[in-house]
Design an enzyme around this catalytic site. Structure first.
Site, short mmCIF file in Angstrom:
data_model
loop_
_atom_site.label_atom_id
_atom_site.label_comp_id
_atom_site.label_asym_id
_atom_site.label_seq_id
_atom_site.Cartn_x
_atom_site.Cartn_y
_atom_site.Cartn_z
N HIS A 167 0.77 -1.14 -0.10
CA HIS A 167 0.08 0.09 -0.13
C HIS A 167 0.82 1.25 -0.07
O HIS A 167 0.41 2.33 -0.33
CB HIS A 167 -0.82 0.03 1.21
CG HIS A 167 -2.31 0.39 0.90
ND1 HIS A 167 -2.52 1.60 0.25
CD2 HIS A 167 -3.42 -0.21 1.23
CE1 HIS A 167 -3.83 1.96 0.27
NE2 HIS A 167 -4.41 0.75 0.63
N ASP A 386 -10.57 -6.65 -20.53
CA ASP A 386 -10.58 -7.87 -21.32
C ASP A 386 -9.49 -7.64 -22.24
O ASP A 386 -9.37 -6.69 -23.01
CB ASP A 386 -11.99 -7.54 -22.23
CG ASP A 386 -11.93 -8.78 -23.22
OD1 ASP A 386 -11.46 -9.82 -23.21
OD2 ASP A 386 -13.19 -8.65 -23.96
#
Length: 457
Positions: A167, A386
């Site tokens: 993080h 995709d």
């Protein structure tokens, strides 16, 4: 009744670790990080597992496409191929950009994705096998890699991409930006839709002579306690709430001003979690929510900024008041807290105070009555990804388990269940016994439209 056979454990065959380097020469040197990046709460590694179904029409090898795409990605995001180290002068983080490369692992599983329910509500000990290097050592002189990828191919032809990141490097928006760019390049695109920028200096606070203000210090000695904490048995499970039930919850709120789905879910989940933890009613319970500040700065942070750009906001009230308050009243509290953070002067003071806290090496006690809730639905995490196998059918977060912290992550539900369209998936981490209580509590309050799934394996 005959005993049911236990599910087969997941067995992986992993190839040796590769280090994928930028496809061309990239700048070298040391990069400083922002005040928000340096906050101690951002030190753990966490991960996302993206799940892709098989596509019989696509005979390409996803591993080859992703390996090349990662190499090209590092031309633009070259800092993530470096090493994260602490400066000896002040203990702050820096990225040492030497182009060492990103750890890249290829694994083969002896299961099909269906047997793992497409990684939905998967047990942590199974999920951790689908990502690489969640443990870091910031004290090492060698530093550590801030980012890694693992592609795991399943017997059905589907695969998962496990992305592990500290993080310190980026928040949920940053992860989404990096991964979306990776899949763009893997799909054959040569131009990025979002060009990354560093600009971490824009979120650096200045030290002054004021004393540090420790968050929650006003509640010290008054925090609510739970009979389930401390716990050596924290569990992570998902609860999904259908769109019609979210609408029903909204119908119970009576407010003149507009309110969001996040605010209504905050109010509902906080109240239910407080009951599940059986907090003593005379103690204080604190809700911590994350608020994005990208557009608070003047000028706003550019779209390609991928560092941490959020602050934590605290809402504290007695547990008894929380239980006796209506959902409308709790929504008002959440709205008021969010509004306070959307002010440039507030953000500047938060940055200054964070610097004070780090200089003072302030320690934070994780109290029983604290509940952290963050919303990832609109961070870009569920954007277009995709690259020949359609969009991922599921995304599962893997959160660090070394801290005993009650928290929840609001996400979009898996695409495998059409009835969940428009609903929400809340991935909760609580003590095991409190999780049992939470599911009962939510089932009673929401009823039809609440789906509770047992962790797989």
């Amino acid at each position: 009744m005959a005993n049911q056979a236990k599910p087969r454990p997941l067995l992986l065959e992993k190839k040796p670790i590769e280090f994928v380097k930028p496809s061309k020469h990239t700048p070298s040197g040391n990069l400083s990080l922002s005040t928000l990046d340096n906050e101690p709460i951002n030190e753990p590694m966490y991960a996302y597992i993206y799940v892709y179904e098989p596509n019989e029409k696509n005979q390409n090898d996803p591993v080859s496409l992703l390996r090349k795409a990662l190499s090209d990605l590092l031309l633009y995001y070259y800092p993530i191929s470096g090493k994260l180290k602490r400066r000896k002068s002040d203990g702050k983080f820096q990225l040492v950009c030497i182009g060492e490369g990103v750890p890249f692992v290829v694994a083969t599983a002896d299961h099909d994705l269906c047997s793992l329910n497409y990684v939905e509500n998967i047990a942590d000990e199974v999920a951790v096998q689908l990502v690489h290097e969640l443990d870091v050592n910031f004290q090492s002189d060698n530093g550590c890699h801030p980012f890694s990828l693992q592609v795991t191919k399943f017997s059905c032809g589907g695969f998962t991409i496990g992305l592990a990141v500290t993080h310190v490097l980026c928040d949920g928006y940053g992860v989404a930006t990096i991964f979306n760019t990776l899949t763009e390049l893997a799909s054959g695109k040569s131009e990025l839709s979002v060009v990354p920028v560093w600009q971490r200096e824009r979120l650096v606070g200045t030290l002054d002579g004021e004393p540090a203000k420790v968050p929650g210090a006003d509640y010290e000695g008054f925090m609510a306690t739970s009979p389930y904490m401390p716990s050596g048995d924290m569990v992570t499970e998902a609860v999904t709430i259908m769109a019609e039930n979210i609408s029903r919850l909204k119908d119970t709120v009576v407010l003149k001003e507009r309110f969001t789905t996040f605010e209504i879910l905050c109010a509902y989940i906080w109240k239910a979690t407080s009951r599940a933890l059986k907090l003593n009613l005379d103690g204080i319970t604190v809700l911590i929510i994350t608020v994005g500040i990208r557009n608070v700065l003047d000028p706003p942070l550019p779209e390609g900024y991928y560092g941490n750009a959020y602050i934590d906001v605290y809402v504290g009230i007695p547990a008894r008041e929380l239980q006796e308050s209506s959902i409308s009243d709790i929504v008002k509290l959440v709205k008021r807290a969010k509004k306070s953070a959307l002010d440039k002067r507030y953000v500047e003071e938060e940055l200054r105070n964070s610097e004070r806290l780090m200089k003072a090496d302030a320690k934070f006690e994780v109290a029983h009555g604290i509940f952290l809730l963050t919303d990832l639905r609109n961070t870009g995490l569920f954007g277009s990804m995709d690259f020949g196998w359609n969009e991922p059918v599921n995304i599962w977060p893997l959160t660090p388990q070394q801290y005993e912290r009650n928290f929840g992550i609001i996400m979009r539900p898996s695409k495998l269940d059409p009835s969940m369209e428009g609903g929400a998936k809340v991935v909760m981490t609580l003590p095991k016994d409190a999780m049992v209580n939470l599911k009962k509590e939510m089932a009673e309050k929401v009823g039809h439209g609440l789906k509770l799934v047992k962790p797989k394996l």
